[in-house]
Write a protein that holds these residues in place. Structure first.
Motif: not given
Ligand code: SF4
Length: 221
Positions: A29-31, A70-74, A93-98
């Motif tokens: 999860x980034x944000x 991805x490894x920088x996001x818990x 809304x699911x966004x990213x990243x991909x």
């Protein structure tokens, strides 16, 4: 020895977490944030955004490059993500990243179980997973979509950075289903140059619509 014991324990925990990520039960999860959808068909509508880390498509103009690794996001349990999201909005809304880097099945099942609407913003670079009320497909030249996502997409959002992108947009539009809504959107850093091209193109080819990143004009996330 205690230190070795801790090492084995950490290795085990890491393996367990990776297995859960692999199954889509945890996601990097980034944000996450509640805001107004700025782009495409649902622009102007309040929605809760979940930005999932991980993308190897490598668009040079990407405005969320910090999402790539991805490894920088818990790794975060989907129950936690869904409980948070449900507090804010009925549209998620699911966004990213991909997001399709990961199995979206468990997350969308859990969102649907709470009667939430599921939207995805994807390049389509990986196989479609999950159950979606709205699919925004935004293909990128580096890694083209494959399979049924062209049939399933509700909107096609083509980013215009240079003039060749109009040719690419037409190639991609030709693969979509007949109900798919077609958008041309300027890449933000070159918007002043590109917007007049898009306006002219849409007037000449009215099957397309203009999409602007209105959230950036409004200075909101
Ligand atoms: S697909 Fe999206 S997140 Fe990935 S590099 Fe391209 S713009 Fe960035």
């Amino acid at each position: 020895m205690p230190e070795r014991g801790i090492f084995y324990l950490c290795a085990m925990v890491k393996e367990d977490v990776l297995a859960l990520v692999d199954q889509g039960l945890m996601l990097p999860l980034m944000e996450e944030f509640y805001t107004i959808q700025g782009e495409g068909f649902h622009k102007g509508t309040a929605a809760y955004f979940i930005r999932v880390g991980g993308c190897d498509v490598g668009c040079h103009w990407c405005d969320v490059k910090e999402s790539w690794n991805a490894e920088t996001h818990p790794p975060t349990g989907i129950d936690h993500i869904v409980t948070n999201a449900a507090k804010y909005s009925d549209t998620i809304v699911i966004t990213g990243g991909e997001p399709l880097t990961w199995d979206m099945g468990p997350l969308t099942d859990a969102l649907k179980a709470k009667n939430l609407k599921t939207h995805i913003e994807t390049s389509g670079a990986y196989p479609l997973s999950g159950t979606w009320d709205w699919i925004c497909l935004s293909p990128k030249k580096n890694k083209l979509p494959e399979g049924i996502i062209y049939e399933k997409a509700h909107e096609l959002k083509m980013i215009v950075y240079n003039k060749h992108d109009f040719i690419f947009a037409e190639e991609q539009a030709a693969k979509t289903n007949k109900d798919c809504i077609l958008y041309l959107q300027p890449e933000w850093s070159v918007r002043d140059k590109v917007v007049p091209w898009i306006v002219e193109y849409v007037m000449q080819n009215p099957k397309w619509k203009v999409s602007l990143q209105t959230h950036k004009y409004l200075n909101i996330p």
